[in-house]
Design an enzyme around this catalytic site. Structure first.
Site, PDB file in Angstrom:
ATOM      1  N   LYS A  13       0.618  -1.048   0.318  1.00 11.31           N
ATOM      2  CA  LYS A  13       0.052  -0.204  -0.401  1.00 11.31           C
ATOM      3  C   LYS A  13       0.899   1.147  -0.301  1.00 11.31           C
ATOM      4  O   LYS A  13       0.519   2.608  -0.818  1.00 11.31           O
ATOM      5  CB  LYS A  13      -1.024   0.215   1.470  1.00 11.31           C
ATOM      6  CG  LYS A  13      -2.467  -0.981   1.587  1.00 11.31           C
ATOM      7  CD  LYS A  13      -3.115  -0.589   2.419  1.00 11.31           C
ATOM      8  CE  LYS A  13      -2.391  -0.488   3.723  1.00 11.31           C
ATOM      9  NZ  LYS A  13      -1.406  -1.501   4.796  1.00 11.31           N
ATOM     10  N   ARG A  88      -9.998   1.108   8.301  1.00  8.22           N
ATOM     11  CA  ARG A  88      -9.862  -0.278   8.927  1.00  8.22           C
ATOM     12  C   ARG A  88     -10.767  -0.860   9.061  1.00  8.22           C
ATOM     13  O   ARG A  88     -10.369  -2.282   9.565  1.00  8.22           O
ATOM     14  CB  ARG A  88      -8.318  -0.057   8.961  1.00  8.22           C
ATOM     15  CG  ARG A  88      -6.856   0.095   8.569  1.00  8.22           C
ATOM     16  CD  ARG A  88      -5.863  -0.082   9.721  1.00  8.22           C
ATOM     17  NE  ARG A  88      -4.825  -1.178   9.394  1.00  8.22           N
ATOM     18  CZ  ARG A  88      -3.481  -0.325   8.664  1.00  8.22           C
ATOM     19  NH1 ARG A  88      -3.304   1.085   8.794  1.00  8.22           N
ATOM     20  NH2 ARG A  88      -2.677  -1.078   8.452  1.00  8.22           N
ATOM     21  N   ARG A 122      11.692  -6.286   5.549  1.00  2.62           N
ATOM     22  CA  ARG A 122      11.409  -4.432   5.222  1.00  2.62           C
ATOM     23  C   ARG A 122      11.948  -4.049   6.308  1.00  2.62           C
ATOM     24  O   ARG A 122      11.786  -3.985   7.226  1.00  2.62           O
ATOM     25  CB  ARG A 122       9.898  -4.600   5.537  1.00  2.62           C
ATOM     26  CG  ARG A 122       9.379  -2.912   5.537  1.00  2.62           C
ATOM     27  CD  ARG A 122       8.124  -2.976   5.039  1.00  2.62           C
ATOM     28  NE  ARG A 122       7.016  -3.139   5.952  1.00  2.62           N
ATOM     29  CZ  ARG A 122       6.109  -3.187   6.542  1.00  2.62           C
ATOM     30  NH1 ARG A 122       4.972  -2.306   5.559  1.00  2.62           N
ATOM     31  NH2 ARG A 122       4.715  -3.534   6.937  1.00  2.62           N
ATOM     32  N   ARG A 152      10.554  -0.922  11.810  1.00  2.83           N
ATOM     33  CA  ARG A 152      10.098  -0.532  11.375  1.00  2.83           C
ATOM     34  C   ARG A 152       9.644  -1.275  13.476  1.00  2.83           C
ATOM     35  O   ARG A 152      10.185  -2.859  13.782  1.00  2.83           O
ATOM     36  CB  ARG A 152       8.562  -0.912  10.955  1.00  2.83           C
ATOM     37  CG  ARG A 152       8.425   0.265  10.489  1.00  2.83           C
ATOM     38  CD  ARG A 152       6.818  -0.318   9.266  1.00  2.83           C
ATOM     39  NE  ARG A 152       6.118  -0.182   9.955  1.00  2.83           N
ATOM     40  CZ  ARG A 152       4.711  -0.052   9.329  1.00  2.83           C
ATOM     41  NH1 ARG A 152       4.498   0.403   8.712  1.00  2.83           N
ATOM     42  NH2 ARG A 152       3.327  -0.518  10.272  1.00  2.83           N
ATOM     43  N   ARG A 163      -1.114  -8.785  13.056  1.00  2.86           N
ATOM     44  CA  ARG A 163      -1.612  -7.594  12.238  1.00  2.86           C
ATOM     45  C   ARG A 163      -2.894  -8.405  11.734  1.00  2.86           C
ATOM     46  O   ARG A 163      -3.357  -7.801  10.782  1.00  2.86           O
ATOM     47  CB  ARG A 163      -0.305  -6.704  12.308  1.00  2.86           C
ATOM     48  CG  ARG A 163      -0.129  -5.980  12.599  1.00  2.86           C
ATOM     49  CD  ARG A 163       1.311  -6.073  12.764  1.00  2.86           C
ATOM     50  NE  ARG A 163       1.590  -4.737  11.112  1.00  2.86           N
ATOM     51  CZ  ARG A 163       3.046  -4.672  10.487  1.00  2.86           C
ATOM     52  NH1 ARG A 163       3.650  -4.832  11.276  1.00  2.86           N
ATOM     53  NH2 ARG A 163       2.576  -3.973   9.914  1.00  2.86           N
TER      54      ARG A 163
HETATM   55  P1  AMP Z   1       0.527   0.968   8.356  1.00  2.00           P
HETATM   56  O1  AMP Z   1       1.863   1.685   8.665  1.00  2.00           O
HETATM   57  O2  AMP Z   1      -0.628   1.783   8.287  1.00  2.00           O
HETATM   58  O3  AMP Z   1       0.614  -0.703   8.986  1.00  2.00           O
HETATM   59  O4  AMP Z   1       0.229   1.386  10.186  1.00  2.00           O
HETATM   60  C1  AMP Z   1       0.501   0.851  11.477  1.00  2.00           C
HETATM   61  C2  AMP Z   1      -0.180   0.754  12.805  1.00  2.00           C
HETATM   62  O5  AMP Z   1      -1.232   1.980  12.864  1.00  2.00           O
HETATM   63  C3  AMP Z   1      -1.347   0.081  12.272  1.00  2.00           C
HETATM   64  O6  AMP Z   1      -0.483  -1.877  12.541  1.00  2.00           O
HETATM   65  C4  AMP Z   1      -2.015   0.150  13.848  1.00  2.00           C
HETATM   66  O7  AMP Z   1      -2.044  -0.052  14.697  1.00  2.00           O
HETATM   67  C5  AMP Z   1      -2.273   1.586  13.540  1.00  2.00           C
HETATM   68  N1  AMP Z   1      -3.240   2.726  12.462  1.00  2.00           N
HETATM   69  C6  AMP Z   1      -2.858   3.137  11.154  1.00  2.00           C
HETATM   70  N2  AMP Z   1      -3.755   3.411  10.825  1.00  2.00           N
HETATM   71  C7  AMP Z   1      -5.369   2.247  10.981  1.00  2.00           C
HETATM   72  C8  AMP Z   1      -6.288   2.530  11.356  1.00  2.00           C
HETATM   73  N3  AMP Z   1      -7.016   3.264   9.847  1.00  2.00           N
HETATM   74  N4  AMP Z   1      -6.586   1.868  12.531  1.00  2.00           N
HETATM   75  C9  AMP Z   1      -6.194   1.955  13.565  1.00  2.00           C
HETATM   76  N5  AMP Z   1      -5.295   1.994  13.700  1.00  2.00           N
HETATM   77  C10 AMP Z   1      -3.835   1.893  12.502  1.00  2.00           C
END
Ligand code: AMP
Length: 207
Positions: A13, A88, A122, A152, A163
């Site tokens: 993404k 999400r 990653r 990360r 996740r």
């Molecule tokens: P990402 O960088 O998109 O993989 O997001 C990293 C983490 O941020 C996720 O595993 C969630 O803990 C949190 N997160 C990001 N976007 C959302 C969302 N829309 N709703 C809830 N948690 C989120």
């Protein structure tokens, strides 16, 4: 033009969001980047957010919706928006549709095996968030912004299953929510970055 990208962790993404935002001059909104930024700057709720993100759980709907709305209020942009990692949950999708009209929803589909492999490899730039693959990249300086490349803190073997399960339980219903709308398109995320990008651009170009 407003776009949503939905996909499991490490489905690509973020990489596609960067390419599409550049090509179509869109405002790229990544809620994950937003949260990491709040944690880095030790902003409001930073401890709570760090604990949630490191455990692999989702940030509660009310909080993430507030964070997004506050951000949108500060943005003075006439550009279309590319939402990366939001919505999400179905509740988030419903809230988002109250704020903006969505033209395209791209579900980037990948298998759990691919997710595990990609998360293992990653690395991410702590400055601009650009993604790298440790098997293809040596050194720890970002080619794009000169920032430091790191793993990360939530890209661990322990959190990957949490996740992915959260994706299946909470986010996959979002795919079903959009599935029958004309904005929805499924993309094969197992392909290379360029091929995935071609699939998306062809759909946008054909309308
Ligand atoms: P990402 O960088 O998109 O993989 O997001 C990293 C983490 O941020 C996720 O595993 C969630 O803990 C949190 N997160 C990001 N976007 C959302 C969302 N829309 N709703 C809830 N948690 C989120």
């Amino acid at each position: 033009m407003n776009i949503i990208l939905i996909g499991a962790p490490a489905s690509g993404k973020g990489t596609q969001a960067n390419l599409l935002a550049q090509k179509f001059d869109l405002l790229h909104i990544s809620t994950g980047d937003m949260i990491r930024d709040i944690i880095r700057k030790d902003g409001q709720y930073s401890n709570e957010l760090k604990n949630i993100i490191d455990s692999g759980e989702l940030v509660p709907d009310n909080l993430i919706i507030d964070i997004l709305k506050m951000y949108l209020n500060t943005v003075d942009s006439k550009k279309g928006i590319l939402f990366d990692g939001f919505p999400r949950t179905v509740r988030q999708a419903e809230e988002l549709e109250k704020i903006v009209d969505i033209d395209y929803v791209f579900e980037i589909e990948v298998s759990l095996e691919t997710v595990i492999k990609r998360i293992e490899q990653r690395l991410i730039c702590s400055g601009c968030g650009m993604s790298y693959n440790s098997s293809k990249h040596s050194g720890d300086i970002c080619e794009s912004c000169g920032g430091k490349i790191k793993k990360r803190t939530d890209d661990t073997q322990e959190t990957v299953t949490v996740r992915y399960n959260n994706y299946c339980q909470s986010t996959y219903p979002v795919v079903k929510y959009f599935h029958d709308k004309s904005s929805y398109h499924q993309i094969d995320g197992e392909k290379s970055t360029d091929e995935v990008n071609d699939q998306i651009c062809k759909i946008i170009g054909s309308k």
